[in-house]
Design a protein around this motif. Structure first.
Motif, PDB file in Angstrom:
ATOM      1  N   VAL A  42       0.850  -1.186   0.000  1.00  0.00           N
ATOM      2  CA  VAL A  42       0.000   0.000   0.000  1.00  0.00           C
ATOM      3  C   VAL A  42       0.885   1.235   0.000  1.00  0.00           C
ATOM      4  N   ASP A  43       0.556   2.197  -0.853  1.00  0.00           N
ATOM      5  CA  ASP A  43       1.303   3.447  -0.925  1.00  0.00           C
ATOM      6  C   ASP A  43       0.632   4.512  -0.066  1.00  0.00           C
ATOM      7  N   ALA A  44       1.430   5.409   0.480  1.00  0.00           N
ATOM      8  CA  ALA A  44       0.910   6.566   1.201  1.00  0.00           C
ATOM      9  C   ALA A  44       0.682   7.711   0.201  1.00  0.00           C
ATOM     10  N   PRO A  45      -0.242   8.635   0.490  1.00  0.00           N
ATOM     11  CA  PRO A  45      -1.018   8.787   1.720  1.00  0.00           C
ATOM     12  C   PRO A  45      -2.129   7.743   1.842  1.00  0.00           C
ATOM     13  N   VAL A  46      -2.480   7.419   3.082  1.00  0.00           N
ATOM     14  CA  VAL A  46      -3.497   6.405   3.327  1.00  0.00           C
ATOM     15  C   VAL A  46      -4.130   6.656   4.685  1.00  0.00           C
ATOM     16  N   THR A  47      -5.373   6.225   4.827  1.00  0.00           N
ATOM     17  CA  THR A  47      -6.077   6.284   6.104  1.00  0.00           C
ATOM     18  C   THR A  47      -6.303   4.862   6.590  1.00  0.00           C
ATOM     19  N   ILE A  48      -5.922   4.587   7.826  1.00  0.00           N
ATOM     20  CA  ILE A  48      -6.057   3.248   8.406  1.00  0.00           C
ATOM     21  C   ILE A  48      -7.264   3.227   9.338  1.00  0.00           C
ATOM     22  N   CYS A  49      -8.176   2.290   9.093  1.00  0.00           N
ATOM     23  CA  CYS A  49      -9.380   2.141   9.906  1.00  0.00           C
ATOM     24  C   CYS A  49      -9.363   0.782  10.585  1.00  0.00           C
ATOM     25  N   GLY A  50      -9.863   0.736  11.809  1.00  0.00           N
ATOM     26  CA  GLY A  50      -9.940  -0.505  12.549  1.00  0.00           C
ATOM     27  C   GLY A  50     -11.330  -1.097  12.505  1.00  0.00           C
ATOM     28  N   ASP A  51     -11.701  -1.813  13.556  1.00  0.00           N
ATOM     29  CA  ASP A  51     -12.976  -2.529  13.601  1.00  0.00           C
ATOM     30  C   ASP A  51     -14.172  -1.587  13.480  1.00  0.00           C
ATOM     31  N   ILE A  52     -15.180  -2.033  12.746  1.00  0.00           N
ATOM     32  CA  ILE A  52     -16.475  -1.363  12.651  1.00  0.00           C
ATOM     33  C   ILE A  52     -17.557  -2.193  13.343  1.00  0.00           C
ATOM     34  N   ARG A  70      -8.183   4.796  -2.363  1.00  0.00           N
ATOM     35  CA  ARG A  70      -7.254   3.956  -1.609  1.00  0.00           C
ATOM     36  C   ARG A  70      -8.007   3.146  -0.564  1.00  0.00           C
ATOM     37  N   ILE A  71      -8.601   2.070  -1.000  1.00  0.00           N
ATOM     38  CA  ILE A  71      -9.254   1.158  -0.063  1.00  0.00           C
ATOM     39  C   ILE A  71      -8.651  -0.225  -0.233  1.00  0.00           C
ATOM     40  N   THR A  72      -7.983  -0.694   0.795  1.00  0.00           N
ATOM     41  CA  THR A  72      -7.441  -2.043   0.825  1.00  0.00           C
ATOM     42  C   THR A  72      -8.069  -2.765   2.006  1.00  0.00           C
ATOM     43  N   LEU A  73      -8.732  -3.866   1.735  1.00  0.00           N
ATOM     44  CA  LEU A  73      -9.367  -4.640   2.791  1.00  0.00           C
ATOM     45  C   LEU A  73      -8.457  -5.777   3.215  1.00  0.00           C
ATOM     46  N   ILE A  74      -8.308  -5.960   4.531  1.00  0.00           N
ATOM     47  CA  ILE A  74      -7.598  -7.142   5.016  1.00  0.00           C
ATOM     48  C   ILE A  74      -8.531  -7.934   5.928  1.00  0.00           C
ATOM     49  N   ARG A  75      -8.255  -9.212   6.041  1.00  0.00           N
ATOM     50  CA  ARG A  75      -9.171 -10.103   6.747  1.00  0.00           C
ATOM     51  C   ARG A  75      -9.040  -9.950   8.260  1.00  0.00           C
ATOM     52  N   ALA A 117      -1.185  -5.875   5.328  1.00  0.00           N
ATOM     53  CA  ALA A 117      -0.753  -4.851   4.370  1.00  0.00           C
ATOM     54  C   ALA A 117       0.570  -4.269   4.845  1.00  0.00           C
ATOM     55  N   LEU A 118       1.350  -3.777   3.909  1.00  0.00           N
ATOM     56  CA  LEU A 118       2.634  -3.151   4.211  1.00  0.00           C
ATOM     57  C   LEU A 118       2.659  -1.781   3.552  1.00  0.00           C
ATOM     58  N   ILE A 119       2.679  -0.752   4.369  1.00  0.00           N
ATOM     59  CA  ILE A 119       2.596   0.622   3.876  1.00  0.00           C
ATOM     60  C   ILE A 119       3.998   1.182   3.700  1.00  0.00           C
ATOM     61  N   GLU A 120       4.327   1.482   2.454  1.00  0.00           N
ATOM     62  CA  GLU A 120       5.628   2.051   2.093  1.00  0.00           C
ATOM     63  C   GLU A 120       6.801   1.251   2.685  1.00  0.00           C
TER      64      GLU A 120
END
Length: 271
Positions: A42-52, A70-75, A117-120
């Motif tokens: 994943v490239d920056a800039p990015v916003t990281i969100c946790g549990d919903i 920039r939406i990347t979903l992880i399990r 995910a790995l950001i930059e």
């Protein structure tokens, strides 16, 4: 308005899509997800969100502040057939559609979600935490993720484990899956993989985010007033192109914009 835009507007009004539409969307999602790595770059800039945790009205508020491209979903640990059968999604699909087909389409997607995910190349993002079976990111890349979440092993640990101050090394998790891990484990993992810190979710924190082990790991929780009763604030983490951090803390969506809360609050298992 495109067909997809129409479907989004329909969902915003909490109107169910037709079963055939859900199937088509799920198949399209699989086409995208199957190309992604277990450690998705994943490239920056990015916003990281946790549990919903299914708080739909808070999700609508949350995604006003996203980077739209920039939406990347992880399990996460709840992207599981077994968990969704116990905690309501299976029942909801059956109630709204009269069959379990939609539940099957959605849970089949879970098997395609990336594990991390790995950001930059500097910030490692995972839902739960680390595993005693994993020392390097390359080991994560070799996991066969296209399966139901196992009850143990590396894939399970990535989705279920938690950092713990009072643990030195590894400890048993009260969740019954994954492990507790201490600061020395995080220090070793970050050094081995040349990353700055780990960003994860999975645990309710009342302040929305929480640093541990001298800023080597941070928990980001994005469900405010969890279960409509916990009184917590939520947070997202914004990273600019230089990986400068800004946490945005927010409260729950206004009561008059949401539906009635679930009659049966989830047990402490979620926490």
């Amino acid at each position: 308005m495109s067909e997809l835009d129409r479907q989004i507007e329909q969902l915003k009004k909490c109107e169910a899509l037709k079963e055939s539409e859900v199937k088509a969307l799920c198949l399209k999602a699989m086409e995208i997800l199957v190309e992604e790595s277990n450690v998705q770059r994943v490239d920056a800039p990015v916003t990281i969100c946790g549990d919903i945790h299914g708080q739909f009205y808070d999700m609508k508020e949350l995604f006003k502040v996203r980077y739209p491209d920039r939406i990347t979903l992880i399990r996460g640990n709840h992207e599981s057939r077994q968990i969704t059968q116990v905690y309501g999604f299976y029942d909801e699909c059956l109630r709204k559609y009269g069959s379990v087909n939609v539940w099957r389409y959605c849970t089949d997607i879970f098997d395609y979600l990336s594990l991390s995910a790995l950001i930059e190349n500097k910030i490692f993002s995972v839902h739960g935490g680390l595993s005693p079976n994993i020392n390097t990111l390359d080991q994560i890349r070799t996991i066969d993720r296209k399966q139901e979440v196992p009850h143990d092993g590396a894939m399970c640990d990535l989705l279920w484990s938690d950092p713990e101050d009072i643990v030195d090394g590894w400890g048993l998790s009260p969740r019954g899956a994954g492990f507790l891990f201490g600061g020395s484990v995080v220090t070793s993992f970050n050094h081995t993989n040349n990353i700055d810190y780990i960003c994860r979710a999975h645990q309710l924190v009342m302040e929305g985010f929480k640093w541990m082990f001298n800023n080597q790991i941070v928990t980001v929780w994005s469900a405010p007033n969890y279960c409509y009763r916990c009184g917590n604030v939520a947070a997202i983490l914004e990273l600019d192109e230089n990986l400068n951090k800004q946490f945005r803390v927010f409260k729950a969506a206004p009561q008059d914009s949401r539906g009635a809360p679930a009659k049966r609050p989830p047990p402490d298992y979620f926490l």
